[in-house]
Motif scaffolding. Structure first.
Motif, PDB file in Angstrom:
ATOM      1  N   ARG A 167       9.391  26.917  85.823  1.00 43.78           N
ATOM      2  CA  ARG A 167       8.967  28.449  85.719  1.00 43.78           C
ATOM      3  C   ARG A 167       7.537  28.467  85.794  1.00 43.78           C
ATOM      4  O   ARG A 167       7.025  29.110  86.300  1.00 43.78           O
ATOM      5  CB  ARG A 167       9.605  29.649  84.805  1.00 43.78           C
ATOM      6  CG  ARG A 167       8.906  30.657  84.546  1.00 43.78           C
ATOM      7  CD  ARG A 167       9.203  31.584  83.179  1.00 43.78           C
ATOM      8  NE  ARG A 167       8.844  30.915  81.886  1.00 43.78           N
ATOM      9  CZ  ARG A 167       8.701  30.696  80.291  1.00 43.78           C
ATOM     10  NH1 ARG A 167       9.913  31.343  79.904  1.00 43.78           N
ATOM     11  NH2 ARG A 167       8.391  29.881  79.927  1.00 43.78           N
ATOM     12  N   ASP A 168       6.873  27.764  84.461  1.00 43.17           N
ATOM     13  CA  ASP A 168       5.335  27.518  84.482  1.00 43.17           C
ATOM     14  C   ASP A 168       4.398  26.726  85.724  1.00 43.17           C
ATOM     15  O   ASP A 168       3.778  26.786  85.610  1.00 43.17           O
ATOM     16  CB  ASP A 168       5.547  27.464  83.141  1.00 43.17           C
ATOM     17  CG  ASP A 168       5.828  28.803  82.169  1.00 43.17           C
ATOM     18  OD1 ASP A 168       6.327  29.229  82.291  1.00 43.17           O
ATOM     19  OD2 ASP A 168       6.106  28.065  80.538  1.00 43.17           O
ATOM     20  N   LEU A 169       5.113  26.024  86.081  1.00 41.09           N
ATOM     21  CA  LEU A 169       4.755  24.808  87.011  1.00 41.09           C
ATOM     22  C   LEU A 169       4.442  25.796  88.024  1.00 41.09           C
ATOM     23  O   LEU A 169       3.597  24.914  88.438  1.00 41.09           O
ATOM     24  CB  LEU A 169       6.427  23.058  87.001  1.00 41.09           C
ATOM     25  CG  LEU A 169       5.680  22.270  87.962  1.00 41.09           C
ATOM     26  CD1 LEU A 169       4.303  22.080  87.686  1.00 41.09           C
ATOM     27  CD2 LEU A 169       7.199  21.385  88.336  1.00 41.09           C
ATOM     28  N   PHE A 170       5.463  26.306  88.767  1.00 42.76           N
ATOM     29  CA  PHE A 170       5.640  26.050  90.353  1.00 42.76           C
ATOM     30  C   PHE A 170       5.023  28.456  89.730  1.00 42.76           C
ATOM     31  O   PHE A 170       4.932  29.378  90.890  1.00 42.76           O
ATOM     32  CB  PHE A 170       6.753  26.880  90.416  1.00 42.76           C
ATOM     33  CG  PHE A 170       7.081  25.734  91.006  1.00 42.76           C
ATOM     34  CD1 PHE A 170       6.580  25.123  91.866  1.00 42.76           C
ATOM     35  CD2 PHE A 170       8.203  24.776  90.361  1.00 42.76           C
ATOM     36  CE1 PHE A 170       6.938  23.802  93.272  1.00 42.76           C
ATOM     37  CE2 PHE A 170       8.126  23.842  91.044  1.00 42.76           C
ATOM     38  CZ  PHE A 170       8.222  23.176  92.143  1.00 42.76           C
ATOM     39  N   GLY A 171       5.092  28.735  88.487  1.00 42.54           N
ATOM     40  CA  GLY A 171       4.854  30.298  89.100  1.00 42.54           C
ATOM     41  C   GLY A 171       5.918  30.916  89.471  1.00 42.54           C
ATOM     42  O   GLY A 171       5.538  31.568  89.773  1.00 42.54           O
ATOM     43  N   ILE A 172       7.705  31.245  88.899  1.00 48.37           N
ATOM     44  CA  ILE A 172       8.293  31.323  89.849  1.00 48.37           C
ATOM     45  C   ILE A 172       9.146  31.641  88.424  1.00 48.37           C
ATOM     46  O   ILE A 172       9.590  31.708  87.084  1.00 48.37           O
ATOM     47  CB  ILE A 172       8.762  30.571  90.633  1.00 48.37           C
ATOM     48  CG1 ILE A 172       9.578  29.366  90.118  1.00 48.37           C
ATOM     49  CG2 ILE A 172       8.335  30.332  91.239  1.00 48.37           C
ATOM     50  CD1 ILE A 172      10.436  28.864  90.673  1.00 48.37           C
ATOM     51  N   HIS A 173      10.156  32.038  89.325  1.00 43.23           N
ATOM     52  CA  HIS A 173      11.525  33.128  88.503  1.00 43.23           C
ATOM     53  C   HIS A 173      12.705  32.488  88.963  1.00 43.23           C
ATOM     54  O   HIS A 173      13.103  32.774  90.010  1.00 43.23           O
ATOM     55  CB  HIS A 173      11.771  34.748  88.279  1.00 43.23           C
ATOM     56  CG  HIS A 173      13.272  34.813  87.589  1.00 43.23           C
ATOM     57  ND1 HIS A 173      13.028  35.606  86.428  1.00 43.23           N
ATOM     58  CD2 HIS A 173      14.419  35.476  88.531  1.00 43.23           C
ATOM     59  CE1 HIS A 173      14.206  35.322  85.987  1.00 43.23           C
ATOM     60  NE2 HIS A 173      15.361  35.337  87.896  1.00 43.23           N
ATOM     61  N   ASP A 211      15.971  21.729  94.499  1.00 37.86           N
ATOM     62  CA  ASP A 211      15.882  22.975  95.904  1.00 37.86           C
ATOM     63  C   ASP A 211      15.509  24.498  95.613  1.00 37.86           C
ATOM     64  O   ASP A 211      15.197  25.031  96.595  1.00 37.86           O
ATOM     65  CB  ASP A 211      17.126  22.507  96.679  1.00 37.86           C
ATOM     66  CG  ASP A 211      17.099  21.367  97.363  1.00 37.86           C
ATOM     67  OD1 ASP A 211      15.827  20.479  97.621  1.00 37.86           O
ATOM     68  OD2 ASP A 211      18.577  20.914  97.773  1.00 37.86           O
ATOM     69  N   LEU A 212      16.486  24.554  94.820  1.00 33.70           N
ATOM     70  CA  LEU A 212      15.861  26.730  94.566  1.00 33.70           C
ATOM     71  C   LEU A 212      14.804  26.478  93.726  1.00 33.70           C
ATOM     72  O   LEU A 212      13.976  27.466  94.679  1.00 33.70           O
ATOM     73  CB  LEU A 212      16.898  26.786  92.916  1.00 33.70           C
ATOM     74  CG  LEU A 212      18.497  27.248  93.475  1.00 33.70           C
ATOM     75  CD1 LEU A 212      19.705  27.285  92.409  1.00 33.70           C
ATOM     76  CD2 LEU A 212      18.742  28.019  94.601  1.00 33.70           C
ATOM     77  N   ALA A 213      13.994  26.299  93.297  1.00 36.39           N
ATOM     78  CA  ALA A 213      13.321  26.045  92.764  1.00 36.39           C
ATOM     79  C   ALA A 213      12.221  25.542  93.828  1.00 36.39           C
ATOM     80  O   ALA A 213      11.170  26.731  94.229  1.00 36.39           O
ATOM     81  CB  ALA A 213      12.572  25.176  91.805  1.00 36.39           C
ATOM     82  N   LEU A 214      12.229  24.930  94.851  1.00 39.73           N
ATOM     83  CA  LEU A 214      11.193  25.121  95.817  1.00 39.73           C
ATOM     84  C   LEU A 214      11.068  25.934  96.883  1.00 39.73           C
ATOM     85  O   LEU A 214      10.485  26.292  97.292  1.00 39.73           O
ATOM     86  CB  LEU A 214      11.488  23.645  96.663  1.00 39.73           C
ATOM     87  CG  LEU A 214      11.138  22.694  95.804  1.00 39.73           C
ATOM     88  CD1 LEU A 214      10.799  20.825  96.215  1.00 39.73           C
ATOM     89  CD2 LEU A 214       9.523  22.596  95.381  1.00 39.73           C
ATOM     90  N   ASP A 215      12.657  26.902  97.249  1.00 42.61           N
ATOM     91  CA  ASP A 215      13.002  28.171  97.864  1.00 42.61           C
ATOM     92  C   ASP A 215      12.226  29.158  97.768  1.00 42.61           C
ATOM     93  O   ASP A 215      11.288  29.495  97.867  1.00 42.61           O
ATOM     94  CB  ASP A 215      14.497  28.498  97.710  1.00 42.61           C
ATOM     95  CG  ASP A 215      14.928  26.921  98.808  1.00 42.61           C
ATOM     96  OD1 ASP A 215      14.145  26.369  99.659  1.00 42.61           O
ATOM     97  OD2 ASP A 215      16.047  27.127  98.637  1.00 42.61           O
ATOM     98  N   ALA A 216      12.091  28.756  96.017  1.00 44.03           N
ATOM     99  CA  ALA A 216      11.503  30.257  95.344  1.00 44.03           C
ATOM    100  C   ALA A 216       9.904  29.724  94.774  1.00 44.03           C
ATOM    101  O   ALA A 216       8.995  30.859  95.438  1.00 44.03           O
ATOM    102  CB  ALA A 216      12.063  30.726  93.718  1.00 44.03           C
ATOM    103  N   ALA A 217       9.470  28.924  94.618  1.00 41.44           N
ATOM    104  CA  ALA A 217       7.872  28.458  95.363  1.00 41.44           C
ATOM    105  C   ALA A 217       7.352  28.473  97.010  1.00 41.44           C
ATOM    106  O   ALA A 217       6.080  29.270  96.539  1.00 41.44           O
ATOM    107  CB  ALA A 217       8.040  27.248  94.825  1.00 41.44           C
ATOM    108  N   PHE A 218       8.070  28.206  97.556  1.00 47.27           N
ATOM    109  CA  PHE A 218       7.329  28.586  98.988  1.00 47.27           C
ATOM    110  C   PHE A 218       7.735  30.027  99.448  1.00 47.27           C
ATOM    111  O   PHE A 218       6.950  30.229  99.918  1.00 47.27           O
ATOM    112  CB  PHE A 218       7.902  28.127 100.148  1.00 47.27           C
ATOM    113  CG  PHE A 218       7.565  26.127 100.261  1.00 47.27           C
ATOM    114  CD1 PHE A 218       6.333  26.216 100.892  1.00 47.27           C
ATOM    115  CD2 PHE A 218       8.690  25.212  99.198  1.00 47.27           C
ATOM    116  CE1 PHE A 218       6.455  24.636 101.466  1.00 47.27           C
ATOM    117  CE2 PHE A 218       8.242  24.472  99.620  1.00 47.27           C
ATOM    118  CZ  PHE A 218       7.204  23.242 100.392  1.00 47.27           C
ATOM    119  N   GLY A 219       8.706  30.422  99.035  1.00 45.15           N
ATOM    120  CA  GLY A 219       9.037  32.244  99.367  1.00 45.15           C
ATOM    121  C   GLY A 219       9.583  31.899 100.880  1.00 45.15           C
ATOM    122  O   GLY A 219       9.755  31.715 101.716  1.00 45.15           O
ATOM    123  N   PRO A 220      10.268  33.670 100.847  1.00 44.68           N
ATOM    124  CA  PRO A 220      10.661  33.878 102.719  1.00 44.68           C
ATOM    125  C   PRO A 220       9.547  33.262 103.535  1.00 44.68           C
ATOM    126  O   PRO A 220       8.286  33.449 102.994  1.00 44.68           O
ATOM    127  CB  PRO A 220      11.260  35.729 102.182  1.00 44.68           C
ATOM    128  CG  PRO A 220      10.483  35.577 101.032  1.00 44.68           C
ATOM    129  CD  PRO A 220      10.053  34.769  99.811  1.00 44.68           C
TER     130      PRO A 220
END
Length: 816
Positions: A167-173, A211-220
C-alpha cells in the motif's frame, strides 16, 4: 549471511528469464525465485546448527552440579519420585540447557525460589546467603545459556506487514491478506521471526499478490465509467410496499431489524472502486432517534464478502442526509435497514412501533483519479509505448531503494534490469518486461525479509533501525522522512529518535500499532472465533461486537496519547462508551453512537481491560465461561507468568450449560488431583474473580441455563411478545483466595490486589512490547535490560507513552 543471500539472489535472477524446458515461450523466473527464497532459510539453518554445537560445548561447562545439590538438599523431599508435588521432579531438570524444555524448567526453578515460594513457608528454609548464592549462580548460568542459543533470525514480513508495505510503496489499495497463508505465532505475536517460515504455498501466493499490486499500481488502461445516480428507494422496494414496508409522501418506512429487503438495486457497481452514497432518512414513529445500519458489498445474494459500513442515529423530527464512502467490487451495492427494532413483527406494515423512513438516494463513483497517482509515482513522465532499457534503468533506480528500504547500488539493481533486458530481447512489450523486473523485486529476499545486519558495534545500522521503528509503530515500511534521517545519520541520536516516535504516533498509520498489538496482546483478533449461543445470549449482535472492539482500542489510544499510567489497563475510573455498549453495561444517560470518555461510579465493577466486554468475549466460548481460560489469560498477559501445559491424561473441565453444577464445583474436584493443584492455585483465583461476567461481557449474579432453573420474565425486545429462552441457573460466586492466602470478594477486590505489584504489571507489558517491536521473544538474558526500562518508566508514573519511548531507546531495540 547477507552476501550469501545476495549471491543466491543474483545467480537466480540472472537465469530467471531462460526458457523453461518444454515451454520455450515461458520464463522460469518465478520458479527460480521460489528456489532462491527456499535456500535463504536453509542457509540460516546451517548457521544455526553451527551455533548450536558451540552452545552445547559452552553450556556443558557451566556449574550445574552444585545447583542440583542445593535443590536436592532443600527441595528433594517434595519434588522427587512419582508423587512429586506440582508434577515437578528434580530429575527432569537435567544439565542440557540447549534443550528448550530443560531451560524453561530451570528458569521456573529460579523464579519460584526468587519469589520465596520455594521452599514453602511451612518447610525448613535455607540460610539467606545460601539462597542468594544459589540464585546468583543459577542466574549467571541461565544468562549464558540463553545468549549462546540466541540466533539472529531472518524476519519475514507477515501478512499484515506485506499488504501495508505494498500500500505505502505504491500508494494503492490492494487486499492481498486473503491470498497469503495464515501466519503462525511465537511468543504471542505473528511478527516473530521464529514463526515466519517460507513455504511453496506462501511463495506462490506472493507471486499472485505481486501481480495484483502491479495491476493496481499501473491502473486500468481506460478511464473507468463513472456513475452519478439519484433515485428514490421506493422504486427498488416497490413489490414489498404494503407488506413489509409502508409508503409515505416522504419516502418508504421500514421496521424490521431482521429480514429487510431494502438493498439498492438501481445502483450496482460496474467498476471496482470507492463510491460515495448519500441517504435521506429520519426516524419514524418515535420521539427519540432511531438507528439505521448500512451494509456494503454483496448484500443481496451473499456469495461474496459484505460488511457493515456503519450505524447512524436518525432524528425523528426531520430528514437528515447520511453520507458514507466505501470501497466496492463489481456488482456490489449498499443495504440500509433499521437497527435495534424487533427482528419480526406480527403487524408487519401496520406496525405502530419505531422504524426508519428513507427518501432519496444519491450514489457516485468510482471516486479514484485516473490515471492513478501510483502510475505517475512509479513511471514518472515515461511513455510506455516508446520506452526502452534506459527508461527501465531509471524506473528501477528509483523503485528498488524504496522497496528494499535502504540504498541500492548498481550491482543490486543489475539483476532486475537484466531480467527486463532479456525480456525485451525476446520481443516482449516494454510494460510486460518492466513488470517482470518489478515482480522479481517484490519476490526478492531483500523485500520479503527485514535486512538487519549488525554494525561493528553490534547494533543495527540506521536503515535497519528505521525499518524496525516503522514496522513497530506502523506495520509498514519507513517513509521518506524516516529514511532521510537514516541517510544523514541522525536517527541514532536519542533526541531525533524520540521526535520521530512522536511524529509517527501522531500519524494515522499508527492505528496499525493499536490494532495489531492489542489484537494479539489482548487477543482481540479472536473476537469472531466463536459466536455466543443465540438462545443464551440473544442480546449479542454485530453492533455490540463492533462497540466492544472500539472501547478497547480507544481506551488503549487514550492511555497512549495522554501518557497515562499503564496501571489503567488493570484498573481505571473511566472508560470509552457509546450508547450501545453503555446499555450492555447497564449505565444509563449515554445516548448516541458517538464514543466518549465516561467516568465510572466509585463502586463500578468496570474499569481496566479485564472487565471490558471485548476481552471477556475472547476469553470465553460461545456458551460458557471458564475460570481456567480467563485465569491463564490474566497470568500470561497482565502478570507475565506463563502457565505450564496441563499434565498428560488429565481431562479438561467442561462447564455444565444445563445448570446442574457450577464450574467452581467442577474445579474443586479437579484440584483434588495433586498434579493439577499447584498450577490451579495460581490460575483459578483471577478466573473466579471474572466469573461475574458472562460470555458476552455482561455483568451477572446468576448463570444462564438452557435446562434447569427458574423462568426469566424478560422479552427479546420491549416491543416484542417473545420471551427469552434461557432460564435462571445457580448463583455466581466470584470470591476466592489468592495463592498467597489473601481473600477477595469480587473483581473489585482482586484488581486492588493486582495493583499491589505495579512493577510486575509494567514488566509484563515491557516484555510484550519488546517482543512485538523486535520480532523475537524475550529470554532470560534480556531481563536486566527489561528491568532498566521498568525502573525508568516507574519514575514517570508508569506512563505508557513513556514506556514506548524507553523501548525504542533501549539496547534491545537497537540489537539484531
Amino acid at each position: 549471511m547477507s552476501r550469501l543471500v545476495r549471491r543466491l539472489e543474483q545467480n537466480a535472477l540472472a537465469a530467471a528469464s531462460y526458457p523453461c524446458p518444454g515451454s520455450p515461450s515461458a520464463s522460469c523466473g518465478p520458479l527460480v525465485l521460489l528456489a532462491v527464497l527456499c535456500l535463504v532459510p536453509a542457509a540460516g539453518l546451517m548457521a544455526t546448527a553451527e551455533a548450536e554445537e558451540k552452545a552445547v560445548a559452552a553450556i556443558g561447562e557451566q556449574p550445574l552440579a552444585p545447583l542440583q545439590l542445593f535443590l536436592k538438599q532443600h527441595c528433594g523431599g517434595c519434588h522427587s519420585g512419582g508423587a512429586a508435588e506440582g508434577g515437578f521432579e528434580l530429575s527432569q531438570a537435567g544439565p542440557d540447557l540447549t534443550d528448550a524444555e530443560t531451560l524453561r524448567r530451570w528458569v521456573r526453578v529460579h523464579d519460584r525460589v526468587r519469589a520465596g515460594e520455594m521452599p514453602p513457608a511451612n518447610e525448613p528454609r535455607p540460610r539467606e546467603a545460601a539462597v542468594s548464592g544459589f540464585l546468583a549462580s543459577l542466574s549467571s548460568t541461565l544468562t549464558t545459556a540463553d545468549r549462546q542459543q540466541r540466533e539472529v533470525v531472518l524476519r519475514r514480513l507477515n501478512r499484515v506487514e506485506y499488504e501495508n508495505t505494498l500500500r505505502d510503496l505504491f500508494g494503492i489499495h490492494v487486499d492481498v491478506q486473503g491470498l497469503l497463508p495464515e501466519d503462525a505465532s511465537a511468543g504471542g505475536f505473528d511478527n516473530n521471526g521464529q514463526a515466519l517460515a517460507i513455504s511453496t504455498e506462501l511463495m506462490q501466493a506472493c507471486l499472485e499478490a505481486a501481480d495484483l499490486a502491479l495491476d493496481a499500481a499501473f491502473g486500468p488502461e481506460k478511464e473507468p465509467k463513472r456513475v452519478h445516480l439519484k433515485f428514490p428507494l421506493r422504486q427498488d422496494v416497490e413489490r414489498h410496499i404494503g407488506n413489509l414496508f409502508r409508503d409515505t409522501e416522504e419516502g418508504v418506512a421500514m421496521f424490521h431489524s431482521g429480514y429487510s429487503p431494502s438493498a439498492f438495486r438501481t445502483f450496482m457497481a460496474r467498476e471496482p472502486g470507492t463510491y460515495r452514497a448519500r441517504i435521506q432518512a429520519r426516524g419514524f414513529q418515535s420521539d427519540s432517534p432511531v438507528m439505521m445500519q448500512v451494509e456494503g458489498g454483496d448484500v443481496i445474494v451473499h456469495h461474496r464478502p459484505f460488511r457493515v459500513v456503519g450505524w447512524y442515529a436518525l432524528p425523528p423530527d426531520r430528514m437528515t442526509v447520511v453520507e458514507l464512502k466505501e470501497r466496492l467490487d463489481k456488482y456490489d451495492t449498499f443495504h440500509p435497514k433499521p437497527y435495534g427494532t424487533p427482528s419480526g413483527t406480527r403487524e408487519k406494515h401496520e406496525y405502530q412501533g419505531p422504524g426508519i423512513l428513507i427518501g432519496e438516494i444519491e450514489v457516485e463513483g468510482p471516486l479514484e483519479e485516473w490515471p492513478p497517482p501510483s502510475r505517475k509515482q512509479l513511471l514518472g513522465e515515461i511513455d510506455l509505448t516508446t520506452a526502452g532499457l534506459p527508461e527501465a534503468r531509471e524506473i528501477l533506480t528509483r523503485f528498488v531503494p524504496r522497496a528494499f528500504r535502504r540504498p541500492a547500488d548498481e550491482a543490486t539493481i543489475a539483476p532486475y534490469l537484466a531480467l527486463v533486458q532479456q525480456s525485451l530481447e525476446q520481443g516482449r512489450p516494454f510494460e510486460e518486461a518492466l513488470r517482470l523486473g518489478l515482480k522479481a523485486v517484490l519476490c526478492s529476499p531483500e523485500f520479503l525479509f527485514l535486512h538487519e545486519p549488525p554494525t561493528d558495534a553490534g547494533t543495527l545500522d540506521s536503515y535497519a533501525l528505521a525499518s524496525r521503528l516503522s514496522y513497530f509503530l506502523w506495520s509498514s515500511q519507513p517513509d521518506a522522512e524516516l529514511l532521510q534521517s537514516a541517510a544523514d545519520g541522525t536517527l541514532q541520536q536519542p533526541q531525533v529518535l524520540r521526535a520521530q516516535v512522536e511524529r509517527m504516533l501522531a500519524d494515522e498509520r499508527a492505528a496499525e500499532f493499536t490494532a495489531n498489538f492489542t489484537g494479539q496482546w489482548l487477543r482481540l483478533r479472536e473476537i469472531n472465533f466463536t459466536e455466543p449461543d443465540g438462545m443464551l445470549y440473544p442480546e449479542y449482535d454485530t453492533y455490540l461486537r463492533y462497540s466492544m472492539l472500539e472501547e478497547t482500542r480507544r481506551f488503549f489510544n487514550e492511555i497512549l496519547g495522554q501518557d497515562l499510567s499503564l496501571l489503567n489497563f488493570v484498573d481505571s475510573d473511566w472508560t470509552i462508551l457509546n450508547e450501545r455498549l453503555a446499555k450492555h453495561y447497564d449505565m444509563p444517560g449515554i445516548t448516541g453512537p458517538e464514543f466518549r470518555r465516561v467516568e465510572l461510579p466509585p463502586d463500578s465493577v468496570r474499569g481496566g481491560v479485564l472487565t471490558q466486554a471485548s476481552v471477556l468475549k475472547v476469553t470465553a466460548n460461545g456458551t460458557n465461561t471458564s475460570p481456567v481460560v480467563r485465569g491463564t489469560f490474566v497470568l500470561e498477559n497482565i502478570l507475565g507468568q506463563p502457565t505450564p501445559p496441563p499434565p498428560p491424561g488429565v481431562p479438561a473441565v467442561e462447564p455444565d450449560i444445563r445448570g446442574a453444577t457450577t464450574i467452581r464445583e467442577q474445579l474443586a474436584k479437579h484440584r483434588n488431583v495433586e498434579s493439577c493443584a499447584s498450577c490451579h492455585r495460581q490460575i483459578d483465583p483471577p478466573g473466579f474473580a471474572l466469573e461475574s461476567f458472562d460470555v458476552a461481557g455482561g455483568y451477572r449474579t446468576w448463570y444462564r441455563s438452557l435446562g434447569e432453573g427458574k423462568q426469566v420474565n424478560l422479552y427479546l425486545h420491549p416491543d416484542s411478545p417473545v420471551r427469552v429462552r434461557y432460564r435462571q441457573g445457580p448463583d455466581v460466586d466470584s470470591s476466592g483466595t489468592t495463592a498467597g492466602g489473601t481473600d477477595f470478594a469480587d473483581i473489585r477486590d482482586f484488581r486492588q490486589l493486582l495493583l499491589q505489584n505495579p512493577d510486575q504489571i509494567a514488566r509484563c507489558l515491557t516484555e510484550k512490547l519488546l517482543s512485538y517491536a523486535t520480532g523475537r521473544s524475550m529470554g532470560f538474558s534480556d531481563r536486566p535490560a527489561v528491568e532498566q526500562i521498568v525502573t525508568k518508566v516507574k519514575q514517570r508514573n508508569y506512563g505508557f507513552r513513556s514506556l514506548v519511548h524507553e523501548v525504542v531507546q533501549s539496547e534491545l531495540f537497537h540489537r539484531p
